[in-house]
Design an enzyme around this catalytic site. Structure first.
Site, PDB file in Angstrom:
ATOM      1  CB  CYS A 270      -0.907   0.005   1.234  1.00 36.30           C
ATOM      2  SG  CYS A 270      -2.294   1.165   1.092  1.00 36.30           S
TER       3      CYS A 270
ATOM      4  CB  CYS B 172      -1.724   4.625   3.430  1.00 41.15           C
ATOM      5  SG  CYS B 172      -1.528   3.074   4.329  1.00 41.15           S
TER       6      CYS B 172
ATOM      7  CB  CYS C 256      -4.447   3.556  -0.136  1.00 45.43           C
ATOM      8  SG  CYS C 256      -4.800   3.378   1.632  1.00 45.43           S
TER       9      CYS C 256
ATOM     10  CE  LYS D 173      -7.546  -1.487   4.493  1.00 44.75           C
ATOM     11  NZ  LYS D 173      -6.188  -1.096   4.077  1.00 44.75           N
TER      12      LYS D 173
ATOM     13  NE  ARG E   8      -6.303   5.796   4.275  1.00 39.77           N
ATOM     14  CZ  ARG E   8      -5.436   5.515   5.231  1.00 39.77           C
ATOM     15  NH1 ARG E   8      -5.719   4.585   6.121  1.00 39.77           N
ATOM     16  NH2 ARG E   8      -4.284   6.143   5.307  1.00 39.77           N
TER      17      ARG E   8
ATOM     18  CE  LYS F  85      -7.042  -3.757   8.060  1.00 44.16           C
ATOM     19  NZ  LYS F  85      -5.828  -3.180   7.463  1.00 44.16           N
TER      20      LYS F  85
ATOM     21  CB  SER G 111      -5.129  -1.855  15.393  1.00 42.66           C
ATOM     22  OG  SER G 111      -5.944  -0.956  14.650  1.00 42.66           O
TER      23      SER G 111
END
Length: 323
Positions: free
Chosen positions: A116, A118, A126, A191, A213, A244, A270
């Site tokens: 990516c 980003c 990204c 995602k 995003r 994700k 996370s």
């Protein structure tokens, strides 16, 4: 059967009829590698997770070896960012250097390289940006170039997470042309534009400098669109699929596992990790019980592998159970 409790009468009985199991071989541990020297920087929002400079990376690799983890997902934090994310595809960039070093220390470790822009762009998006618009097709050659750079360094799997249309096709063609025909692509196909990513952006220094995003990551409300994205990535050459985040999107994993004959990878992200850690630190939950319940839930939903920041703890707990 009226008496279903007959199959729950003892530990051995429950073990014998258990439908899903979590294995150390199925765990993938994310790591963060940064430019600089003598750096082991804790990520405040992710207790137990650190950014390592190359000269201290062995500390993390030794922890991974000791745990018996077989695969890692690597993210780089460069010391220079620009409009075109040049650090992402530089052959002397932080990720290729880390891959080469890890392969010398732990040759059999399977390295998955996140692809990516980003972390490497000054604007934090990204893809390339023009007049506030994230450019799709113009970004593809840079993602392909990054993928080849990581494969040359020794990456075993390429994992594009950018969510640009047609990036799997571009990467597959570039890898094949460069001679990496047998390097698999693990695509972040489903995602979502999620609130669960906040702590990761602290760890990877990858928050967008403007806007969000949502024009390229998926709307959390759309399940059928996720299946369409997965199908398109498979057609373009993806070998494995990532969903994700994980916990709020188990339905996506279950439907994908039933519809497509391809390994599904859950990314226990996370924010999911941070919430468990915070609640455990306050004594509100039993961390081990909650984490292991989450892990087996992801397996039940169809995941064949799990990317998780809990991986080292899970591996330790599984070994303790074996003893």
């Amino acid at each position: 059967m009226e008496r279903t409790r007959r199959l729950r009468t003892s530990n051995y009985m429950r073990d014998m009829v258990r439908e899903n199991h979590v294995r150390i071989d199925e765990l993938i541990y994310p790591i963060f590698v940064t430019e600089g020297e003598n750096i082991k920087h804790s990520v405040e929002s992710m207790p137990g997770i650190y950014q390592y400079s190359l000269d201290r990376l062995s500390e993390e690799i030794n922890r991974i070896k000791e745990a018996g983890i077989k695969a890692i997902l690597i993210f780089g934090i460069p010391d220079h960012k620009d409009e075109v994310g040049s650090g992402a595809y530089a052959e002397d960039g932080i990720v290729p250097k880390a891959i080469r070093q890890i392969k010398k220390e732990y040759e059999e470790l399977l390295i998955i390289a996140d692809v990516c822009l980003c972390e490497y762009t000054s604007h934090g998006h990204c893809g390339l940006v023009k007049d506030g618009v994230i450019l799709n097709d113009e970004t593809l050659p840079l993602l392909a170039k990054s993928s080849v750079s990581y494969a040359k360094a020794g990456a075993d799997i390429i994992a594009p997470s950018d969510m640009m249309d047609l990036r799997v096709k571009a990467i597959r063609e570039a890898l094949d042309e460069a001679g990496f025909v047998y390097t698999p692509i693990m695509s972040y196909s489903a995602k979502f534009a999620s609130g669960y990513y906040g702590p990761f952006r602290d760890a990877a220094h990858s928050a967008p400098g403007f806007g969000d995003r949502k024009t390229y990551q998926m709307d959390p409300a759309n399940g059928q669109e996720a299946l369409r994205e997965i199908g398109e990535d498979i057609e373009e050459g993806a070998d494995l699929i990532i969903a994700k985040p994980a916990l709020a999107y188990m339905d996506i994993m279950k439907e994908a596992s039933m519809k497509y004959n391809i390994p599904i990878v859950a990314y226990n992200v996370s924010g999911e990790y941070a919430m468990v850690k915070a609640a455990a630190a306050n004594g509100w939950i039993d961390e081990k019980k909650i984490v292991m319940e989450n892990m087996v839930g992801l397996k039940r939903a169809g995941a064949k592998m799990i990317i998780t920041y809990h991986a080292l703890d899970v591996a330790k707990w599984l070994k303790e159970e074996e003893r």
